[in-house]
Scaffold this motif. Sequence first.
Motif, mmCIF file in Angstrom:
data_model
loop_
_atom_site.group_PDB
_atom_site.id
_atom_site.type_symbol
_atom_site.label_atom_id
_atom_site.label_comp_id
_atom_site.label_asym_id
_atom_site.label_seq_id
_atom_site.Cartn_x
_atom_site.Cartn_y
_atom_site.Cartn_z
ATOM 1 N N ALA A 35 -0.139 -10.549 6.809
ATOM 2 C CA ALA A 35 1.256 -10.604 6.370
ATOM 3 C C ALA A 35 1.788 -9.182 6.340
ATOM 4 O O ALA A 35 1.911 -8.572 5.288
ATOM 5 N N PHE A 36 2.070 -8.660 7.514
ATOM 6 C CA PHE A 36 2.428 -7.258 7.645
ATOM 7 C C PHE A 36 3.921 -6.998 7.621
ATOM 8 O O PHE A 36 4.371 -5.928 7.987
ATOM 9 N N GLY A 37 4.714 -7.979 7.236
ATOM 10 C CA GLY A 37 6.154 -7.769 7.138
ATOM 11 C C GLY A 37 6.802 -7.425 8.459
ATOM 12 O O GLY A 37 7.616 -6.514 8.537
ATOM 13 N N GLY A 38 6.422 -8.131 9.510
ATOM 14 C CA GLY A 38 7.027 -7.894 10.815
ATOM 15 C C GLY A 38 6.554 -6.632 11.493
ATOM 16 O O GLY A 38 7.150 -6.177 12.457
ATOM 17 N N GLY A 39 5.482 -6.041 11.001
ATOM 18 C CA GLY A 39 4.931 -4.866 11.665
ATOM 19 C C GLY A 39 5.500 -3.547 11.167
ATOM 20 O O GLY A 39 5.262 -2.517 11.778
ATOM 21 N N SER A 40 6.218 -3.558 10.069
ATOM 22 C CA SER A 40 6.828 -2.321 9.588
ATOM 23 C C SER A 40 6.083 -1.698 8.408
ATOM 24 O O SER A 40 6.434 -0.609 7.971
ATOM 25 N N SER A 41 5.068 -2.355 7.889
ATOM 26 C CA SER A 41 4.395 -1.863 6.688
ATOM 27 C C SER A 41 3.354 -0.794 7.024
ATOM 28 O O SER A 41 2.877 -0.684 8.149
ATOM 29 N N ASP A 42 2.986 -0.017 6.010
ATOM 30 C CA ASP A 42 1.924 0.973 6.164
ATOM 31 C C ASP A 42 0.605 0.294 6.518
ATOM 32 O O ASP A 42 -0.173 0.818 7.315
ATOM 33 N N ALA A 43 0.352 -0.873 5.923
ATOM 34 C CA ALA A 43 -0.885 -1.603 6.215
ATOM 35 C C ALA A 43 -0.943 -1.990 7.688
ATOM 36 O O ALA A 43 -1.982 -1.849 8.337
ATOM 37 N N PHE A 44 0.171 -2.470 8.233
ATOM 38 C CA PHE A 44 0.194 -2.841 9.647
ATOM 39 C C PHE A 44 -0.069 -1.622 10.514
ATOM 40 O O PHE A 44 -0.879 -1.684 11.445
#
Length: 138
Positions: free
Chosen positions: A27-36
Amino acid sequence: MTYRCRFESQSDVAVYMTLTNTYVLGAFGGGSSDAFRFVEHQIGEHVPVVSTSVADTRLVGAMTTGNRHGLLMPNTATDQELLHVRNSLPDGVVVQRVEERLNSLGNVITCNDHVALVHPDVDKETEELIADVLRVEV
């Protein structure tokens, strides 16, 4: 390889991600997160990294389980989520919705490419589906 990773401010990374030798689902928020960005940078050159929700939640790791052969998603996963994941994973990975009362699949099924361990209350039909889709002994 071993990496230390936080999912946003959480250290419970397995609740939010499913990691196999063939793909990463989170669940990376559309690819914008630090985790992604971290997972994409460290692992993305080896396997696809797919950003999605499951059942309109961020609990992707808790709700799914899988291996190089397949991915099991709960009956609460939306059609749109299922289609997105199917279109994002490698062709050889079977994505299957599971009609199971215990629908937090990542919490009641753990597996690798050879064997699966399941909660004792998982339905017999679900056990058969696990064996077929993931190609494991249950």
